[in-house]
Design an enzyme around this catalytic site. Sequence first.
Site, short mmCIF file in Angstrom:
data_model
loop_
_atom_site.label_atom_id
_atom_site.label_comp_id
_atom_site.label_asym_id
_atom_site.label_seq_id
_atom_site.Cartn_x
_atom_site.Cartn_y
_atom_site.Cartn_z
N ASP A 322 0.83 -1.21 0.00
CA ASP A 322 0.00 0.00 0.00
C ASP A 322 0.86 1.26 0.00
O ASP A 322 0.58 2.22 -0.72
CB ASP A 322 -0.91 0.03 1.24
CG ASP A 322 -2.07 -0.94 1.10
OD1 ASP A 322 -2.21 -1.52 0.00
OD2 ASP A 322 -2.82 -1.11 2.07
N ASP A 348 -2.49 -2.43 -9.40
CA ASP A 348 -1.22 -1.74 -9.66
C ASP A 348 -1.25 -1.08 -11.04
O ASP A 348 -0.26 -0.99 -11.71
CB ASP A 348 -0.05 -2.71 -9.53
CG ASP A 348 -0.16 -3.87 -10.51
OD1 ASP A 348 -1.23 -4.02 -11.14
OD2 ASP A 348 0.83 -4.62 -10.67
#
Length: 710
Positions: A322, A348
């Site tokens: 994160d 992502d």
Amino acid sequence: MNFHDDIWLILLSLTASGFAMYITLGFISHLYRTTSRYKSVLLGVYSFAIGSGLWAILFINLLIFHDNLSLTIFSADMLAAWFVALIIGLTLCFVTSKKVVVLSNLILGGALIGIGSYAMFYFALAGLNEINHVSSTVALITFEPLSLLLAISVACIASVISLAIIAWIKDFSGENKPFIKLIFSVITGITILAIHAIFNTSIMLKTAQAAQPFVSTFADKTMLALVITLGLVCLFLLAFVIALYYEKFGVSNLMARKNNPDAANTGFKDPLTQLPNRRAFQHELQTAVKRSARASNTIALAYIDLDHFKPINDNFGHHVGDAVLFSVAQRLNAAVRVCDSVARIGGDEFVALIDEIKSDADIIPIVERIVQSIKEPFLIQGQQIDISCSVGIAVYPRDGDIDKLMVCADAAMYKAKESGKNQFRFFDSEIESASDQMLEMQRDLRLAIENNEFSLVFQPKIHCKTQSPVGAEALIRWNHPTKGVILPIDFIPAAERFGLINQINDWVVTEGCRAIYRAREAGTNLNISINLARQQFRNPNLVDEILQLRKRYKIPAKNLMFEIKETTAIRNEEQFKQLLRQFKAADIKVALDDFGSHQFSLSYLQHLNIDEIKLDKVFIGQINENKTSRSLVDAVIRLAHALDLNVVAEGVETKAQHDALVDLNCDHMQGYLFSAPIPEEKLLKLFQQLSINFKSTGQFSVSDYQTEAA
Ligand code: C2E
Ligand code: CA
Ligand code: CA
């Protein structure tokens, strides 16, 4: 003024202005790029520093021009001058740090700053002169109308030009940026001094006899100017410290924000990175397309996918993943211009909308910055993390309409990944046909799942010494309605990409189990190996599903084995080890597939709870050609046996290879020498025939396989 005496003051003034401008350029760049939610606080701090700096510089310049001035910094006039200076600072920051700087803002801002500068000059001079003149200051200063007009015009024009240059420099990314900033700062220093000199010619001061000079000697003046300059430096440093504090504060608030996302934000904002989400981006894209149609210019869409991101979550944990994503978002925001926008559209995956471009050449420096900025190592909780990104670019309207744009950019990104990652790729005709094929493939695969167009074939595994059949590997085939049989290599990667692999693999596992069941019904005890795909690792119910199938079809644990490729295992090491532990607990057997096809480490083997290794066909192909290969196979077999692992040689095609493997004490083999993969009925027939032959001859032979399987 006495030039000889004041030369040091002049130099000091130039240095102070140059310094202030250089730092101001930094401030503006920062304002322009920051994603901090405290942007308005930063704007205030910077405006304050810049305004106060201007005020201090004016003060030094007045010391140069007037020898007989008296001083009270805290007089009403002085405060008025400072107030005007702050407005000038705010105007400068506001106009130049904007995403898109339009001409009307430059002109308005420049005019405000030009007139403001004059007002500031007037108040400061009045303030300096005031102490001995209790009466109105106005009476002391008389204007020369023509010079006044000229002075203000010059100031306004210089301000417009300066604003334009500052706005340009903030987004400039060429090699010579520091040099350009330096030159501009020096020129600004001279300009400010010159403008103050021009201002000075527009007024007449009646101070001669009345004033009691507060600072009159050369030493006093220089001292005072030095103190002011020092104050200015401190002020700018302070602004920096405050800015740093807020930037950092923004980051450390990440967790709090993530856990308590602003309710109003969640619809359009990605709570982790605070970037717009896919929905917001679609919206933005639509607006940009409309705007570009009106202005008939071009926009580009950059599809940014991180390379090697998943292992970070696996190896370092989700909190680190994160934090990386958050930093990536910040870097992407810093890499694009302010008229561009960045959004997070998936785990992502990010996109950047590159607006108002004229040609591909305008896009390249921006995507280069994007790729470069992700390549820099990330430092997260004391750990260095290296990733990169692959970027695909599609241009509107050249590459297609708004609906196609994302697909095109995605296809180009995929190509960038294929060509080795850490790079960008423009969408082109080659990619176009590939992406058309991909679209077709996606559609066909969905249909294939719906219509059950898959089947399994089985390749026998043979005992090296006795040549008895020991089982079979299940391999998938796609019976395409028009294209005929498609091999897994031609659709498994696409299925993985489109997220369809899990459905397909579930089918394979079920079908494999049913084959064992059917074989037993027909009187054959069949061992089957099933290939597991990368994504199946991520299925938390995998073990349960296998156990259920084993139960439903009453399959003994030893009849069923799963093959996992060595590369998949290494790339997902933590998950692999976890899966192995679960498999061990549930008594599910595992083979390491394609062993030795990539770099491997023998010592790695002893830490793994596996049952079998399958030597890659590349090894076997070279076993008689190359002494090293043979020694390697020898070493692997010895070590595997020492670890109590079964060794299977794959891709055995010749009798010579077969003999070599027997010599080296290999356990099992499979390959075209015995049989290609064959349908289930054929496999069962083969196994039955082999046992009939065995009953009559007392042995198994290669030729029996060849005739029966053919
Ligand atoms: P693999 O697991 O290494 O499978 C062995 C491949 O080698 C098979 O190709 C087989 O047909 C081929 N082969 C067998 N004997 C010989 C030989 O003597 N010489 C040579 N040159 N090749 C031989 P296939 O069936 O095309 O499968 C290719 C790959 O596709 C498999 O490699 C496996 O990774 C994957 N695959 C096949 N079926 C499945 C499946 O059901 N699920 C998943 N996830 N992957 C599968
Ligand atoms: Ca396999
Ligand atoms: Ca293999």
